[in-house]
Design a protein around this motif. Structure first.
Motif, PDB file in Angstrom:
ATOM      1  N   UNK A   1       0.865  -1.176   0.000  1.00  0.00           N
ATOM      2  CA  UNK A   1       0.000   0.000   0.000  1.00  0.00           C
ATOM      3  C   UNK A   1       0.902   1.226   0.000  1.00  0.00           C
TER       4      UNK A   1
ATOM      5  N   UNK B   1       2.273   4.594   1.173  1.00  0.00           N
ATOM      6  CA  UNK B   1       2.246   5.374   2.410  1.00  0.00           C
ATOM      7  C   UNK B   1       2.276   6.861   2.074  1.00  0.00           C
ATOM      8  N   UNK B   2       3.180   7.231   1.181  1.00  0.00           N
ATOM      9  CA  UNK B   2       3.114   8.553   0.551  1.00  0.00           C
ATOM     10  C   UNK B   2       3.809   8.420  -0.795  1.00  0.00           C
ATOM     11  N   UNK B   3       3.878   9.493  -1.559  1.00  0.00           N
ATOM     12  CA  UNK B   3       4.348   9.393  -2.935  1.00  0.00           C
ATOM     13  C   UNK B   3       5.693   8.650  -3.030  1.00  0.00           C
TER      14      UNK B   3
ATOM     15  N   UNK C   1       6.582   5.903  -1.692  1.00  0.00           N
ATOM     16  CA  UNK C   1       6.959   5.237  -0.438  1.00  0.00           C
ATOM     17  C   UNK C   1       5.860   4.237  -0.085  1.00  0.00           C
ATOM     18  N   UNK C   2       6.234   2.988   0.177  1.00  0.00           N
ATOM     19  CA  UNK C   2       5.245   1.916   0.321  1.00  0.00           C
ATOM     20  C   UNK C   2       5.382   1.154   1.636  1.00  0.00           C
ATOM     21  N   UNK C   3       4.245   0.691   2.138  1.00  0.00           N
ATOM     22  CA  UNK C   3       4.217  -0.296   3.211  1.00  0.00           C
ATOM     23  C   UNK C   3       4.050  -1.663   2.575  1.00  0.00           C
ATOM     24  N   UNK C   4       4.762  -2.624   3.105  1.00  0.00           N
ATOM     25  CA  UNK C   4       4.682  -4.008   2.621  1.00  0.00           C
ATOM     26  C   UNK C   4       3.758  -4.783   3.536  1.00  0.00           C
TER      27      UNK C   4
ATOM     28  N   UNK D   1      17.697  -0.036   3.466  1.00  0.00           N
ATOM     29  CA  UNK D   1      16.832   0.906   2.775  1.00  0.00           C
ATOM     30  C   UNK D   1      17.613   2.138   2.362  1.00  0.00           C
TER      31      UNK D   1
ATOM     32  N   UNK E   1      17.202   6.012   0.035  1.00  0.00           N
ATOM     33  CA  UNK E   1      16.211   7.009  -0.369  1.00  0.00           C
ATOM     34  C   UNK E   1      16.774   7.847  -1.503  1.00  0.00           C
TER      35      UNK E   1
ATOM     36  N   UNK F   1      15.202  10.966  -3.830  1.00  0.00           N
ATOM     37  CA  UNK F   1      14.018  11.815  -3.930  1.00  0.00           C
ATOM     38  C   UNK F   1      13.698  12.083  -5.395  1.00  0.00           C
TER      39      UNK F   1
ATOM     40  N   UNK G   1       9.730  12.376 -10.093  1.00  0.00           N
ATOM     41  CA  UNK G   1       8.430  11.773 -10.446  1.00  0.00           C
ATOM     42  C   UNK G   1       8.429  10.283 -10.126  1.00  0.00           C
TER      43      UNK G   1
ATOM     44  N   UNK H   1      10.773   5.998  -4.020  1.00  0.00           N
ATOM     45  CA  UNK H   1      11.770   6.879  -3.402  1.00  0.00           C
ATOM     46  C   UNK H   1      12.525   6.130  -2.311  1.00  0.00           C
ATOM     47  N   UNK H   2      11.791   5.414  -1.444  1.00  0.00           N
ATOM     48  CA  UNK H   2      12.450   4.589  -0.425  1.00  0.00           C
ATOM     49  C   UNK H   2      12.475   3.161  -0.946  1.00  0.00           C
TER      50      UNK H   2
ATOM     51  N   UNK I   1       5.938  -4.556   6.815  1.00  0.00           N
ATOM     52  CA  UNK I   1       7.082  -3.650   6.916  1.00  0.00           C
ATOM     53  C   UNK I   1       6.654  -2.274   6.429  1.00  0.00           C
ATOM     54  N   UNK I   2       6.627  -1.353   7.358  1.00  0.00           N
ATOM     55  CA  UNK I   2       6.293   0.019   6.997  1.00  0.00           C
ATOM     56  C   UNK I   2       7.584   0.780   6.710  1.00  0.00           C
ATOM     57  N   UNK I   3       7.511   1.842   5.920  1.00  0.00           N
ATOM     58  CA  UNK I   3       8.729   2.569   5.549  1.00  0.00           C
ATOM     59  C   UNK I   3       9.265   3.396   6.708  1.00  0.00           C
TER      60      UNK I   3
ATOM     61  N   UNK J   1      11.939  17.428  -1.821  1.00  0.00           N
ATOM     62  CA  UNK J   1      12.271  18.374  -2.897  1.00  0.00           C
ATOM     63  C   UNK J   1      11.056  19.134  -3.391  1.00  0.00           C
ATOM     64  N   UNK J   2       9.866  18.599  -3.096  1.00  0.00           N
ATOM     65  CA  UNK J   2       8.657  19.322  -3.505  1.00  0.00           C
ATOM     66  C   UNK J   2       8.098  20.167  -2.370  1.00  0.00           C
TER      67      UNK J   2
ATOM     68  N   UNK K   1       7.214  19.141   0.622  1.00  0.00           N
ATOM     69  CA  UNK K   1       6.283  18.461   1.521  1.00  0.00           C
ATOM     70  C   UNK K   1       6.959  18.137   2.846  1.00  0.00           C
TER      71      UNK K   1
ATOM     72  N   UNK L   1       0.705   5.538  10.972  1.00  0.00           N
ATOM     73  CA  UNK L   1       0.785   4.878   9.670  1.00  0.00           C
ATOM     74  C   UNK L   1       0.003   3.567   9.668  1.00  0.00           C
TER      75      UNK L   1
ATOM     76  N   UNK M   1      -3.362   2.350   7.443  1.00  0.00           N
ATOM     77  CA  UNK M   1      -3.509   1.112   6.675  1.00  0.00           C
ATOM     78  C   UNK M   1      -4.800   0.397   7.075  1.00  0.00           C
TER      79      UNK M   1
END
Lengths: 439, 439
Positions: free
Chosen positions: A33, A35-37, A39-42, A137, A139, A141, A144, A153-154, B70-72, B99-100, B102, B113, B117
């Motif tokens: 899912x 988490x933010x642009x 960046x994902x949770x597994x 991990x 990162x 940035x 796009x 990104x992560x 596993x969360x980021x 960089x944007x 945020x 987080x 979910x």
């Protein structure tokens, strides 16, 4: 694992934001899912695949003689200023100021930090060679981020670093990784080709990237047709022996991605040239003293003289590989996991929860598969059979076993191979025996 | 592993910056190196211990019915603004602007987080209960990081989160973790006591912290003397059964750290009160709807009504435990690893490299130990015996085998138990048999 307890939020609809098939299927199969642009949770199913892939990478690194360490995600800017890359790296580097006002960053790669460790703790030529890897991990940035974990990104990367006394030894370290990479990708059921590459911002004199073939790959690749027939070194490969013949065998054949390929000047005749699409999953570099020189990583040689350490670095995109495997192995119904990376080996379905005999038979088979050490996901939910079949196809476990009242009347359950679609009827005992014995 | 190849930069001198024994020994034993203030790189020996501890935590979590995700590390500030903790958390939170532009942050914990979910993917009471854990790096920007990995800024934590339909079910989830924690610390050779605790910035109604006893612990602890005799639940514990009697047995006895203990009002008679020093390694919380309410995490109940999810969270300091084990188990010569977390089980020493017979015997035993699956570190370096004995004591492997010319004349090698100091003479064959069989 009983599906009634498992956290597997599969989706019927295809999420609108997903542009590539692996992203769509990872969301639909409840693997990740956002988490933010970028960046994902597994989630549980996705993490199991990620861990399987990580474990294959680790096993092949250790086998090649590399040793595992773990560097932190947050680094001080000081080392990057020392190497001269702090400004060069640009906006992709996630820059951070801590509470005391010190400039920090989230590591996009680790050449500086590992060189700092080596210059502090390796003092003599006797301590070389060394090859240290970590799986951590990173990162970057991206302006796009897209395609899910393919360009996040992560992301999880295996990176390692070799340290040698001279160029010949450094080339041997490079060759070790070249061979280890061929083996690593094969172990995941992938066909990966090495291609001569630009060194990019890492810098250096020699570099290959490894691309896996997938119809939906990001870039077009061209390669000599004989490459398909080249053998991957087996478990008996001697990493201390001469690996140059193996490397030469691969590098003597033409292979290039569209960035490098120039049809007008291709050295291979058109009839000998294959093409396809590929996804970059690994990259290896030799860069000599590029970091050891500015950072003063020297050892004392046999004669007491100071020798600059020769270095290489080697990366595998571990989280990206989860997507790459899917791009290379799926159909219109969902994912088709190779057995070595599959989250569960067997998906067992009870087709009629409300039928006491069916439920007893399915429960019994589940218990026996578990007792035999088979990793099995057991769909024990109160749903219609069609939904169960669709979900099993979607999540792509290599084998499905369907237990239903009709089959049980004849003393059989149905075993399906997800990849070939082949179905056979077996007694529950024979189905158990088939999976309880060796793979 | 041959020591001549292994990256094990042990130090003879005690580093000046290390104030506590675990920090001193981890630096001297070549387990970690500081990357920047409060941030460490794990070298091969240290990482093996960290991985062993992580694996015990994972095993006991899975056994208790928790599922791994596993969360980021990097989170969006938005969720923390929603829960109301973004400002509250203060300067310990590492805040980042991407960089944007945020607002992001490096997760110090994950209540927000995981709640995000759950609220997106769990819609029905049928999907509960759930307990999801992850083992991930966290960052807390301590004003004064110290004591090595004991109070670092970047640290590895196992945190999990339980989701239940009502308070009774939530209490069962809490009890599961209570029992799992007792088992987890015991499996690492530690004696850990649960103590009623403040909830602190996590918030909530019920909380226990787990402290391991170590002479050099950070805080003083007081506990009823009967606590020493309480049994830890065995492998046959039924996590689906009633765990309240086990929890009551522990919580009915007085136990408090000096923060909570008030000698004047202690309910335990002086002669029944033991005291010691402890290190906090785990903390569990029940906090009901503290996060589900502001963030709208609801499920549909059996009658179609919306029910706020009841939550708890549970943490174990995985990287901190490496230091805690050392604080609890060392002597003046170095670390004494419990077998379950030891980086290698056996340290084999060739005492005379320049003696052909001695080297042949040591090489032979090394090969046979490896073939028997014994995890062995083989000191094959050209150094005097005294340095080898000291280093083995320093790095603390449970068993040492010394192969020297004098013993070999009588057909024996010396086997030493690191914890007891007991030495026995065995033939190489008997030494092999001793370790090749079950532990």
């Amino acid at each position: 694992m009983r599906l009634s307890r498992y956290f597997l939020p599969t989706l019927k609809e295809t999420p609108a934001e997903a542009e590539v098939v692996s992203h769509r299927l990872m969301l639909r199969a409840g693997m990740i899912r956002q988490a933010s642009s970028g960046i994902y949770s597994w989630l549980p199913l996705g993490l199991k695949v990620l861990q399987n892939i990580e474990e294959i990478v680790r096993r092949e690194q250790l086998r090649s003689g590399a040793q595992e360490i773990l560097m932190p995600t947050i680094q001080s800017a000081d080392l990057w200023i020392e190497s001269g890359r702090y400004e060069d790296y640009g906006a992709e580097m996630l820059r951070i100021t801590d509470r005391r006002g010190r400039e920090m960053l989230y590591g996009p790669t680790n050449e500086e930090l590992i060189t700092d460790i080596i210059r502090s703790d390796i003092k003599s030529y006797r301590d070389l060679p060394k090859n240290l890897f970590h799986i951590q991990w990173k990162f970057r940035d991206e302006i796009r981020p897209r395609f899910g974990v393919m360009r996040g990104r992560e992301f999880l990367m295996k990176d390692n670093y070799s340290f040698d006394l001279d160029e010949a030894a450094a080339r041997h370290s490079y060759n070790r990784m070249f061979v280890a990479y061929l083996r690593t990708f094969q172990a995941m059921g992938l066909r990966a080709f090495p291609m001569r590459a630009d060194s990019g911002p890492i810098g250096g004199d020699m570099s290959h990237e490894f691309l896996v073939l997938a119809e939906t790959g990001e870039s077009k690749v061209f390669f000599h047709k004989d490459m398909d027939a080249l053998a991957i070194p087996g478990d008996d490969v001697d990493y201390d022996g001469d690996l140059q013949p193996i490397v030469d065998q691969w590098t003597s054949l033409y292979a290039a991605s569209d960035e490098q390929h120039d049809a007008a000047n291709c050295p291979v005749a058109a009839e000998d040239l294959n093409s396809g699409r590929g996804i970059e999953v690994g990259h290896i570099f030799f860069f000599g003293t590029k970091y050891s020189k500015p950072m003063g990583a020297v050892v004392q040689g046999p004669g007491g003289d100071e020798i600059l350490v020769q270095m290489g670095s080697y990366g595998i995109g571990v989280s990206r590989l989860v997507a790459a495997v899917i791009e290379a192995s799926h159909d219109e119904n969902g994912i088709i996991w190779p057995e070595s990376v599959a989250p569960f080996r067997v998906g067992l379905m009870n087709l009629r929860i409300d039928d006491a005999g069916c439920t007893a038979a399915a429960d019994d088979l589940y218990g026996k598969l578990q007792a035999a050490g088979v990793d099995v996901l057991y769909d024990d939910r109160d749903e219609r059979a069609g939904a169960k079949f669709s979900r099993m196809d979607l999540i792509g476990l290599p084998w499905q076993i369907a237990v239903g009242p009709r089959g049980l009347k004849d003393g059989i359950v149905e075993v399906k191979n997800r990849a070939t679609g082949e179905r056979i009827d077996l007694s529950p005992e024979d189905a158990l025996a088939r999976f309880a014995t060796a793979k």
